[in-house]
Design a protein around this motif. Sequence first.
Motif, short mmCIF file in Angstrom:
data_model
loop_
_atom_site.label_atom_id
_atom_site.label_comp_id
_atom_site.label_asym_id
_atom_site.label_seq_id
_atom_site.Cartn_x
_atom_site.Cartn_y
_atom_site.Cartn_z
N ILE A 14 -2.04 10.06 -8.12
CA ILE A 14 -1.66 11.48 -8.01
C ILE A 14 -1.49 12.10 -9.39
CG2 ILE A 14 0.84 11.09 -7.82
CD1 ILE A 14 -1.15 13.64 -5.76
N ILE A 15 -1.00 11.33 -10.35
CA ILE A 15 -0.88 11.82 -11.73
C ILE A 15 -2.27 12.12 -12.27
CG2 ILE A 15 -0.21 11.19 -14.09
CD1 ILE A 15 1.85 9.24 -12.75
N TRP A 16 -3.18 11.16 -12.09
CA TRP A 16 -4.54 11.32 -12.59
C TRP A 16 -5.28 12.43 -11.87
CZ3 TRP A 16 -4.31 9.58 -17.03
CH2 TRP A 16 -3.61 8.41 -17.33
N LEU A 17 -4.95 12.68 -10.62
CA LEU A 17 -5.59 13.77 -9.88
C LEU A 17 -5.33 15.10 -10.57
CD1 LEU A 17 -7.07 14.98 -7.41
CD2 LEU A 17 -4.83 15.06 -6.28
N PHE A 18 -4.08 15.36 -10.93
CA PHE A 18 -3.75 16.63 -11.57
C PHE A 18 -4.42 16.75 -12.94
CE2 PHE A 18 -0.11 16.42 -8.60
CZ PHE A 18 -0.37 17.59 -7.91
N ILE A 19 -4.41 15.67 -13.71
CA ILE A 19 -5.06 15.68 -15.02
C ILE A 19 -6.56 15.87 -14.85
CG2 ILE A 19 -5.60 14.25 -17.03
CD1 ILE A 19 -2.76 13.05 -16.71
N ARG A 20 -7.14 15.15 -13.90
CA ARG A 20 -8.58 15.22 -13.63
C ARG A 20 -9.00 16.63 -13.22
NH1 ARG A 20 -9.58 12.22 -8.72
NH2 ARG A 20 -10.42 14.13 -7.90
N LEU A 21 -8.20 17.26 -12.35
CA LEU A 21 -8.53 18.61 -11.89
C LEU A 21 -8.43 19.63 -13.02
CD1 LEU A 21 -6.90 18.66 -8.34
CD2 LEU A 21 -9.34 18.46 -8.92
N PHE A 64 0.87 -0.06 -13.94
CA PHE A 64 1.09 1.04 -13.01
C PHE A 64 0.13 2.18 -13.28
CE2 PHE A 64 3.08 5.19 -12.24
CZ PHE A 64 3.15 5.15 -10.85
N LEU A 65 0.01 2.61 -14.54
CA LEU A 65 -0.81 3.77 -14.87
C LEU A 65 -2.31 3.55 -14.68
CD1 LEU A 65 0.95 5.17 -18.05
CD2 LEU A 65 0.84 6.23 -15.78
N PHE A 66 -2.78 2.34 -15.00
CA PHE A 66 -4.22 2.12 -15.06
C PHE A 66 -4.78 1.25 -13.95
CE2 PHE A 66 -3.05 2.69 -19.68
CZ PHE A 66 -3.36 4.04 -19.69
N SER A 67 -3.92 0.66 -13.10
CA SER A 67 -4.43 -0.22 -12.05
C SER A 67 -3.77 -0.02 -10.69
CB SER A 67 -4.23 -1.69 -12.46
OG SER A 67 -4.94 -1.96 -13.64
N ASP A 68 -2.75 0.79 -10.61
CA ASP A 68 -1.98 0.97 -9.37
C ASP A 68 -2.35 2.32 -8.73
OD1 ASP A 68 0.04 1.42 -7.42
OD2 ASP A 68 1.47 0.22 -8.57
N THR A 69 -2.78 2.29 -7.48
CA THR A 69 -3.21 3.53 -6.82
C THR A 69 -2.06 4.51 -6.62
OG1 THR A 69 -2.96 2.50 -4.65
CG2 THR A 69 -5.17 2.47 -5.64
N ARG A 70 -0.81 4.04 -6.76
CA ARG A 70 0.31 4.99 -6.67
C ARG A 70 0.30 5.98 -7.83
NH1 ARG A 70 5.24 1.06 -6.30
NH2 ARG A 70 3.88 0.04 -7.81
N SER A 71 -0.34 5.64 -8.95
CA SER A 71 -0.42 6.57 -10.09
C SER A 71 -1.57 7.56 -9.93
CB SER A 71 -0.60 5.79 -11.39
OG SER A 71 -1.89 5.21 -11.46
#
Length: 180
Positions: A26-33, A17-24
């Motif tokens: 949004i989590i990475w977007l906030f961390i990335r920003l 889920f965390l590393f291959s699913d596009t539903r995650s």
Amino acid sequence: MRDKSTIYIPENPVSRFLFSDTRSAIIWLFIRLYVGYTWLTAGWGKIQNDAWVGENGGKAVEGFVKGALAKSQETADVAGWYAAFLENSVLPNAKLFAFVVAYGEFLVGLGLIVGLLTGIAAFFGALMNVSFLFAGTLSINPLLFILATWLVLAWKVAGWYGLDRWALPKLGTPWSKKVE
């Protein structure tokens, strides 16, 4: 066709889920920003500072390195091998390193904010964090290193809400054919 002598261990659902699913994503977007904004503003501040990039370029790096070298003599905060690297490689080329650090920070931040080559940008951000940590500087570096490492692991989906969504299929991956 799978080789019968190779054992394949399935990925657990949380990692998938965390590393291959596009539903995650949004989590990475906030961390990335967050990580991107931190790098972008740090780099921009250095680019605007004459002691980093400009007529006096390299003075800030010289001061930083001299402080790290003093720490290496006083405490175990800076390892001897890293102090030798700073003294023999960075200090004589302080102006070049100042330029690379300032623009490197800015470009890492920009790449993370727009989500272009997210995994590569995060890797170079983590590399800078480790360099600062080796020089005995804590600050926000441990947190940024952890977040950047996670972004590297999540490279396939971390840029989904960004330019990677279109760039990665065009560029392809080393283990797959380029999508036409």
